[in-house]
Structure formats: structure tokens, C-alpha cells
Design an enzyme around this catalytic site. Structure first.
Site, PDB file in Angstrom:
ATOM      1  N   HIS A  62       0.843  -1.191   0.000  1.00 30.94           N
ATOM      2  CA  HIS A  62       0.000   0.000   0.000  1.00 30.94           C
ATOM      3  C   HIS A  62       0.879   1.241   0.000  1.00 30.94           C
ATOM      4  O   HIS A  62       2.123   1.148   0.083  1.00 30.94           O
ATOM      5  CB  HIS A  62      -0.971  -0.003   1.178  1.00 30.94           C
ATOM      6  CG  HIS A  62      -0.343   0.088   2.534  1.00 30.94           C
ATOM      7  ND1 HIS A  62       0.492  -0.879   3.053  1.00 30.94           N
ATOM      8  CD2 HIS A  62      -0.423   1.050   3.504  1.00 30.94           C
ATOM      9  CE1 HIS A  62       0.875  -0.544   4.268  1.00 30.94           C
ATOM     10  NE2 HIS A  62       0.339   0.636   4.560  1.00 30.94           N
ATOM     11  N   ASP A  66       5.884   4.399   4.856  1.00 31.69           N
ATOM     12  CA  ASP A  66       6.794   3.450   5.505  1.00 31.69           C
ATOM     13  C   ASP A  66       6.853   2.117   4.778  1.00 31.69           C
ATOM     14  O   ASP A  66       7.632   1.242   5.156  1.00 31.69           O
ATOM     15  CB  ASP A  66       6.405   3.244   6.972  1.00 31.69           C
ATOM     16  CG  ASP A  66       4.961   2.818   7.167  1.00 31.69           C
ATOM     17  OD1 ASP A  66       4.091   3.329   6.462  1.00 31.69           O
ATOM     18  OD2 ASP A  66       4.706   1.965   8.054  1.00 31.69           O
ATOM     19  N   HIS A 142      -7.404  -1.641   5.794  1.00 30.30           N
ATOM     20  CA  HIS A 142      -6.571  -0.549   6.298  1.00 30.30           C
ATOM     21  C   HIS A 142      -7.214   0.788   5.918  1.00 30.30           C
ATOM     22  O   HIS A 142      -8.282   0.825   5.297  1.00 30.30           O
ATOM     23  CB  HIS A 142      -5.153  -0.690   5.726  1.00 30.30           C
ATOM     24  CG  HIS A 142      -4.114   0.068   6.484  1.00 30.30           C
ATOM     25  ND1 HIS A 142      -4.077   0.137   7.863  1.00 30.30           N
ATOM     26  CD2 HIS A 142      -3.052   0.805   6.051  1.00 30.30           C
ATOM     27  CE1 HIS A 142      -3.048   0.871   8.227  1.00 30.30           C
ATOM     28  NE2 HIS A 142      -2.417   1.296   7.143  1.00 30.30           N
ATOM     29  N   ASP A 212      -0.420  -4.097   6.728  1.00 33.81           N
ATOM     30  CA  ASP A 212      -1.179  -3.310   7.703  1.00 33.81           C
ATOM     31  C   ASP A 212      -2.672  -3.589   7.584  1.00 33.81           C
ATOM     32  O   ASP A 212      -3.254  -3.500   6.502  1.00 33.81           O
ATOM     33  CB  ASP A 212      -0.938  -1.822   7.473  1.00 33.81           C
ATOM     34  CG  ASP A 212       0.505  -1.430   7.747  1.00 33.81           C
ATOM     35  OD1 ASP A 212       1.346  -2.337   7.865  1.00 33.81           O
ATOM     36  OD2 ASP A 212       0.774  -0.223   7.838  1.00 33.81           O
ATOM     37  N   HIS A 270       6.124  -4.794  12.343  1.00 34.59           N
ATOM     38  CA  HIS A 270       5.483  -3.487  12.199  1.00 34.59           C
ATOM     39  C   HIS A 270       5.201  -2.869  13.566  1.00 34.59           C
ATOM     40  O   HIS A 270       4.115  -2.383  13.848  1.00 34.59           O
ATOM     41  CB  HIS A 270       4.192  -3.604  11.373  1.00 34.59           C
ATOM     42  CG  HIS A 270       3.721  -2.311  10.794  1.00 34.59           C
ATOM     43  ND1 HIS A 270       2.736  -1.551  11.386  1.00 34.59           N
ATOM     44  CD2 HIS A 270       4.087  -1.631   9.688  1.00 34.59           C
ATOM     45  CE1 HIS A 270       2.509  -0.477  10.674  1.00 34.59           C
ATOM     46  NE2 HIS A 270       3.330  -0.496   9.623  1.00 34.59           N
TER      47      HIS A 270
END
Length: 305
Positions: A62, A66, A142, A212, A270
Site C-alpha cells: 500500500h 513506511d 486498512h 497493515d 510493524h
């Protein structure tokens, strides 16, 4: 054949003094697959002596920085060092436009062909296949479009028991035996029974990368009995409400998913920079799913056949 995961970065949002943003290298045979490419990824590749020119595929989950801020720099270095081999890049809508603008205003014309594959992050779909491997997307939940990736080895051939093989077999017949078929003559008469001249094939291995996401139990059908599962664990469970609000997961939730999916091994990563000591997160996950490890920088996880 190797099936090995190397962790390059484990931090969420921002890097810290000893943790980098998300990036992983999955080695399958002689292929390098880069999964996400946070800031500093090429420095980590150099640190661990991983030759970036051997990377054949890059997967971006995505467009939170980061997970991809290191990509333009890595591609630029490949170009400056004269890469010629084509590179496959898989990513969500918008990534191609971002790279095009960066290269436009830097006057960069890549020395190699960059094959961009735009992903539909909302579906479970095959996006790559070769003789050894398939890769499918895994839909995440997410704040922006996001997907994970499921890597599976294809069925492997059955080893031949040479001393049991009749001398009259032709090369095409031997190939059929390797792939589990019996051999018949032109009139349909059984000549050689597969099970009498072959052994069971080596097991096919799998790795699931869950980027995520909020805790999402409906992922279970995609993750069932995978060998190695990576799942984000940004927070400890005392911050479950914070995790829900920010579309992230806790260490306990990652472990619950691993337990329900009956995976062989869980990796959590993460991590929020608030956690200087990661042992509380590890212990929380292991209380639910004992076969859990931290996906921290430099760690290597191998899956045996």
C-alpha cells in the site's frame, strides 16, 4: 531449493535508531522477491550483502510511506549500476504515477524495463506465476487500499526409483510418471503403475505476508495451514481500541489468527516506536500461539521441504 525469508525492516510509521521501515526479502530457489520497500531498504540490502540486481519481483502492499519510500531510490541505484534485466513491480493504483513523476523531474530514464502490475487490493487473485511458484493477493482492511501476498510453491514432481524402472520406458513416459500418472500402452493396457516406481514428492511450501490491517478473521481461508505467516502487530492488546481506530492489529490478535488458521509458524512485526522492548509483544503472542517469533532486522526464517 531454498525457501528463506530475511527481515530488513520491522518498524511502523517512522524508523528508529535500531529499527527500519518495513521490507523483506523472500528467496525461493534463485529468485529474490522484495516485499515492501520502506525508507532505507537499499542500505539494509547492502548491510546483509543481498545483491539487489538479483531481485526479480517487488511487491508493494500500500501507499503509506513506511512501505514504499525506499522504492524510487532502489530503482535509481539499479539504473545507475547498469541493470539490464527486466523487473516486475506489483502495487496498488497510484504507484505508477508516483514513480513516473519522480523519474520525470529527475530526468531518469531507466536502463531496464519496469513491468508495472496494478493490483486490485480488494480481492484474492493470482498476480504472478512461473514454473515453481504462484503469488496471490490477500485483501487487507486498512485506511487506504492495501493487500498482503500469499506465496505458494507448486506441486513438485515425484522422484523416480531408478532400480524399479523398466528399461523400455521412453522420456515422455518418465515425465508422466514424475507427475503422478500411470503408463499405458497404445491399447490402454497398464504397463507401469506410478506408485511402484516413484516416491512421494517433497512438500510444497508457503508464506503469507499480511500487511497493515485491522484484525480480520475472514482471512482464515487464505491462510489455512500456511508454513510461515507474517502479521503486523503494531500494538500490545491493552491498546486494542487504538489498534482498531488506526486500522492496525495487536500481538494477541495476530496470534489468534495464526492459531485459528493452524499455521506452522507466526512472525510478528510493524512495531510501534513506543515499544523499546519487544518482549512484551512476543510474550503476549506466544501465550496464544507458542510458535511465534519477532520479525526483526536481520532475522532469517527458513522453511524446509
Amino acid at each position: 531449493m531454498d525457501f528463506e525469508l530475511r527481515i530488513l525492516g520491522s518498524s511502523s510509521a517512522t524508523p528508529s535508531a535500531n529499527r527500519h521501515n518495513t521490507a523483506q526479502i523472500l528467496t525461493i530457489g534463485n529468485q529474490y522477491h522484495l516485499i515492501d520497500c520502506g525508507e532505507g531498504t537499499q542500505m539494509q540490502l547492502m548491510l546483509y550483502k543481498i545483491k539487489h540486481q538479483r531481485i526479480s519481483n517487488i511487491y508493494i502492499s500500500h501507499l503509506h510511506g513506511d512501505h514504499y519510500f525506499g522504492l524510487a531510490g532502489l530503482l535509481s541505484t539499479m539504473h545507475l549500476q547498469g541493470r539490464q534485466a527486466p523487473l516486475h513491480l506489483f502495487g496498488p493504483p497510484g504507484l505508477s504515477e508516483i514513480l513516473s513523476l519522480q523519474f520525470k523531474y529527475s530526468g531518469t530514464n531507466l536502463s531496464f524495463k519496469l513491468n508495472f502490475h496494478e493490483l486490485d487490493t480488494t480481492v484474492h487473485k493470482k498476480v504472478f506465476e512461473d514454473k515453481q511458484l504462484t503469488v496471490h493477493t490477500i485483501p487487507m482492511e486498512h485506511r487506504i487500499p492495501c493487500c498482503g501476498f500469499l506465496f505458494r510453491e507448486k506441486q513438485k514432481p515425484r522422484p523416480l526409483i531408478k532400480e524399479n524402472l523398466p528399461s523400455f520406458l521412453t522420456p515422455p513416459q518418465l515425465v508422466r510418471l514424475k507427475w503422478g500418472e500411470d503408463v499405458y500402452d497404445g491399447e490402454g493396457k497398464l504397463l507401469v503403475k506410478n506408485r511402484e516406481v516413484t516416491m512421494d514428492p517433497k512438500r510444497s511450501r508457503s508464506y503469507a505476508y499480511c500487511a497493515d490491517s485491522r484484525y480480520k478473521p475472514d482471512l482464515l481461508p487464505y491462510l489455512n495451514e500456511v508454513d510461515l505467516l507474517y502479521h503486523e502487530a503494531t500494538f500490545a492488546d491493552d491498546l486494542r481500541e487504538r489498534a482498531e481506530y488506526t486500522f492496525h492489529s495487536t500481538a494477541r490478535q495476530a496470534a489468534e489468527l495464526a492459531a485459528n488458521a493452524q499455521v506452522r509458524q507466526l512472525l510478528i512485526g510493524h512495531f510501534s516506536v513506543r515499544y523499546k522492548d519487544l518482549n512484551p509483544l512476543l510474550n503476549e503472542a506466544r501465550s496464544v500461539f507458542p510458535d511465534t517469533d519477532l520479525a526483526t532486522e536481520g532475522s532469517i526464517f527458513s522453511v524446509v521441504e
